[in-house]
Enzyme design. Structure first.
Site, PDB file in Angstrom:
ATOM      1  N   ASP A   1       0.870  -1.169   0.000  1.00 25.75           N
ATOM      2  CA  ASP A   1       0.000   0.000   0.000  1.00 25.75           C
ATOM      3  C   ASP A   1       0.911   1.223   0.000  1.00 25.75           C
ATOM      4  O   ASP A   1       2.124   1.130   0.225  1.00 25.75           O
ATOM      5  CB  ASP A   1      -0.964  -0.023   1.179  1.00 25.75           C
ATOM      6  CG  ASP A   1      -0.266   0.069   2.510  1.00 25.75           C
ATOM      7  OD1 ASP A   1       0.953   0.302   2.538  1.00 25.75           O
ATOM      8  OD2 ASP A   1      -0.928  -0.094   3.537  1.00 25.75           O
TER       9      ASP A   1
ATOM     10  N   ASP B   1      -7.692  -7.428   1.591  1.00 29.12           N
ATOM     11  CA  ASP B   1      -6.613  -7.556   2.567  1.00 29.12           C
ATOM     12  C   ASP B   1      -7.177  -7.137   3.907  1.00 29.12           C
ATOM     13  O   ASP B   1      -8.078  -6.299   3.976  1.00 29.12           O
ATOM     14  CB  ASP B   1      -5.433  -6.642   2.240  1.00 29.12           C
ATOM     15  CG  ASP B   1      -5.673  -5.222   2.746  1.00 29.12           C
ATOM     16  OD1 ASP B   1      -6.440  -4.487   2.092  1.00 29.12           O
ATOM     17  OD2 ASP B   1      -5.145  -4.858   3.816  1.00 29.12           O
TER      18      ASP B   1
ATOM     19  N   CYS C   1     -12.469 -28.420  10.552  1.00 28.01           N
ATOM     20  CA  CYS C   1     -11.308 -27.751   9.960  1.00 28.01           C
ATOM     21  C   CYS C   1     -10.151 -28.726   9.789  1.00 28.01           C
ATOM     22  O   CYS C   1      -9.882 -29.554  10.652  1.00 28.01           O
ATOM     23  CB  CYS C   1     -10.910 -26.579  10.854  1.00 28.01           C
ATOM     24  SG  CYS C   1      -9.437 -25.708  10.302  1.00 28.01           S
TER      25      CYS C   1
ATOM     26  N   CYS D   1      -6.952 -27.696   9.230  1.00 32.31           N
ATOM     27  CA  CYS D   1      -5.702 -26.936   9.368  1.00 32.31           C
ATOM     28  C   CYS D   1      -4.735 -27.652  10.310  1.00 32.31           C
ATOM     29  O   CYS D   1      -5.134 -28.523  11.077  1.00 32.31           O
ATOM     30  CB  CYS D   1      -5.983 -25.517   9.849  1.00 32.31           C
ATOM     31  SG  CYS D   1      -6.063 -25.324  11.636  1.00 32.31           S
TER      32      CYS D   1
ATOM     33  N   CYS E   1      -6.002 -27.491  14.030  1.00 33.31           N
ATOM     34  CA  CYS E   1      -7.187 -28.289  14.380  1.00 33.31           C
ATOM     35  C   CYS E   1      -6.930 -29.791  14.280  1.00 33.31           C
ATOM     36  O   CYS E   1      -7.575 -30.572  14.975  1.00 33.31           O
ATOM     37  CB  CYS E   1      -8.372 -27.881  13.506  1.00 33.31           C
ATOM     38  SG  CYS E   1      -9.082 -26.309  14.040  1.00 33.31           S
TER      39      CYS E   1
ATOM     40  N   HIS F   1      -4.422 -20.924  12.315  1.00 33.47           N
ATOM     41  CA  HIS F   1      -5.796 -21.399  12.149  1.00 33.47           C
ATOM     42  C   HIS F   1      -6.646 -20.364  11.415  1.00 33.47           C
ATOM     43  O   HIS F   1      -7.363 -20.685  10.467  1.00 33.47           O
ATOM     44  CB  HIS F   1      -6.449 -21.732  13.491  1.00 33.47           C
ATOM     45  CG  HIS F   1      -7.930 -21.922  13.363  1.00 33.47           C
ATOM     46  ND1 HIS F   1      -8.496 -23.100  12.928  1.00 33.47           N
ATOM     47  CD2 HIS F   1      -8.966 -21.048  13.523  1.00 33.47           C
ATOM     48  CE1 HIS F   1      -9.804 -22.953  12.833  1.00 33.47           C
ATOM     49  NE2 HIS F   1     -10.119 -21.711  13.185  1.00 33.47           N
TER      50      HIS F   1
END
Lengths: 395, 395
Positions: free
Chosen positions: A92, A265, A303, A305, A308, A334
């Protein structure tokens, strides 16, 4: 180097599937960019982000300009080399941080004079200077410099900022030296739909590689944000990428995509992770709550991930309670997995021409489970988000 | 479940190669145990430690007793399940923490009454109670409860503590209920070689699964620590593992091994990592130093760790400067890799019957390079270590 291709558009809707081709890889859109304010996403390394499936991250020019300095980064081979990040980067312009973080900010048509939030040192930033800084940093996508107005603001104040932002956009375009970076223009206009339309037309007429919608998710109601997207997006070229800046609650992503946004974002996944706010398919889990002290289940049983599949809520509750930094890392991993997965599911839904059904089910599931569980509430999510967004949700 | 095998002894020396067989894997010794005071090694997950090659970690019973509580850990299936750590675990008895961290510590023969360093709550710990706590936590190796005396101390004070420690050791042995955990006795005696010999003989006569040397690395000169090892180790059974508690500067490991030690633990790799102190083959690198701001080299060009193969000193300097938590994680990963690698090299040297030469070269290299570089100094390392060891080097 930079190219954007719309591969598919939702039947009867604005959602679209695309590919951003960059010198550092192709990114499927709609896509979410994790934010590395000071370089890395807090606590995570390049390999972590790649494993989560992210190919594009956002870095803050303001922070990197102050430390370590854009010349240092350039000397070390640019941001990709500095961070050892093989994927794509968007920086940015620093506008948002100058107006929200810096002290004693003085704006003229020429540029902005402000004091660093770190040591009070005086800095002067112009549109030309932000391009110079971003070219030194060397991201794949850079942003025009814009004036961000705090919410709420009068129509006159908003109009003044739009006009200045657009004059600055012209100067940013003219100041470019590097041809290998994409430059995105930014549409401002606050919560005024007419101003948004005018701002969009002006910025589009200048011709940029992509277009961002700025000045939203700064404290206004979600309904206002959605209305502003509905006013702005139709004014943007169909073949250019559209980026909604700084909005990143899960519902923002779904609703942004529904209104034709390709890029997002937000620091929400990492910042909320640090406060123990965990995103799940059924709403939020506030891991600090005592009810989790002996809870052997993962954060979200559905989940997949790395957190998890390995750790219990009880362990994450303990890590949060004892302020162990591994807790922040695991919570962030996560949450970012949740965001990456949400975007994958959104893309899949568009591809299979079922985005409308996906969107409906997304909200229905949260309403359903949210009504049953104490700290699982979309309503609460919204309220806190609205309150903290200006101060906290962006680097 | 637990077994220790001495596979090879150094020719003409005390160094030895062994294998600790536990229900959670075999560990080659000499071995270094990373310390997870509150569960995890700060900032690292089980997978990180496995990737670094560690198979045995240390957890602090004192900290886990206070938070989340040993009953909670037991209810959740014990430490291995709680931490998702597939390797072996040793818990200390909490003695060191009670005497160094807790407030208003009152010792009688019966046990210790102290106030939690967290909230001032009153706790009473006896030898029986520490065994109960450690059995609930469920480590592979547990430790007897010992009285730790601050350095320096009079001979009378040291003798009193030794006698009490040994009476407590008898009670710890008698209090055991679980037969699947190894119990190690602890030899105290401060800096008095005669007391050390007597303490060792008494503890050995009780019969434990292994023997620890406690009360060292608490502020005394290194030469004193080495003399105490020379007095103590010959009194310990050849076939039992020997563990030097809380000493873990690289030179301590080499010199400890040279004096017959099999196991080490220390928070030095992680705690020093947090302060930007990085261990290398040529001494220390203090990453905060301005000289590294534009240094593209890795911490240690000879190091093959995931940090040195990927990141520059300049990047790590930036992360340290901006207090980015990824910096702590990367510094800790590098330091722990250094320690794992040092132990691998030590074991290899013993195996190839060249430990004496390895030891000589280890010191020579540090002397050589240390004399050339500003912040690379074994001398400085020692001085700081001696000053901070009591307060800072242990969890």
């Amino acid at each position: 180097m930079f190219n954007f291709l719309v591969r598919q558009t939702d039947l009867g809707g604005q959602a679209r599937l695309g590919t951003l081709a960059t010198a550092h890889g192709d990114i499927d859109s709609p896509a979410f960019m994790p934010v590395g304010s000071l370089g890395p996403v807090k606590g995570l390394d390049a390999g972590d982000l790649q494993a989560l499936g992210f190919g594009l991250i956002l870095n803050n020019a303001y922070h990197l300009y102050l430390r370590p300095g854009h010349e240092v980064v350039a000397e070390l081979g640019g941001l990709h080399a500095f961070l050892s990040w093989p994927g794509a980067i968007l920086t940015d312009s620093g506008g948002f941080q100058v107006f929200s973080l810096a002290k004693l900010c003085k704006v003229t048509d020429e540029g902005v004079t402000f004091q660093s939030h770190l040591d009070g040192s005086l800095h002067h930033i112009t549109p030309e200077r932000t391009i110079e800084i971003q070219e030194a940093l060397g991201a794949d996508i850079i942003m025009a410099f814009d004036e961000c107005v705090a919410f709420p603001a009068s129509r006159d104040r908003l109009r003044e900022a739009v006009l200045r932002t657009n004059r600055w956009a012209v100067r940013c375009r003219a100041a470019r030296r590097r041809t290998d970076q994409a430059l995105f223009g930014i549409v401002q206009g606050g919560h005024d739909p007419d101003l948004r339309v005018q701002a969009a037309r002006d910025v589009v007429s200048m011709g940029f590689d992509g277009y961002a919608v700025g000045g939203l998710s700064v404290g206004e109601d979600k309904s206002v944000m959605y209305r502003m997207l509905e006013a702005t997006v139709p004014e943007l070229p169909v073949m250019s990428p559209r980026y909604l800046m700084g909005a990143g609650m899960p519902e923002d992503l779904v609703e942004g995509v529904a209104r034709g946004i390709d890029l997002f974002d937000c620091v929400v996944p990492s910042r909320h992770g640090r406060t123990g706010w965990l995103f799940t398919s059924f709403g939020r889990v506030l891991i600090k709550n005592a009810r989790y002290a002996r809870d052997e289940r993962p954060i979200d049983p559905e989940c997949r991930c790395p957190v998890c599949t390995q750790h219990s809520r009880a362990y994450l509750h303990h890590l949060f309670t004892v302020k162990e930094m591994l807790g922040v890392r695991l919570n962030t991993l996560h949450n970012l997995h949740y965001f990456a997965d949400l975007m994958r599911r959104i893309r899949k839904a568009i591809q299979s021409r079922s985005f409308a059904a996906f969107r409906q089910e997304f909200h229905a599931q949260r309403e359903r489970v949210g009504a049953e569980c104490g700290d699982v509430s979309t309503r609460g999510t919204d309220a806190v988000q609205a309150r903290t967004s200006w101060e906290e949700e962006r680097g």
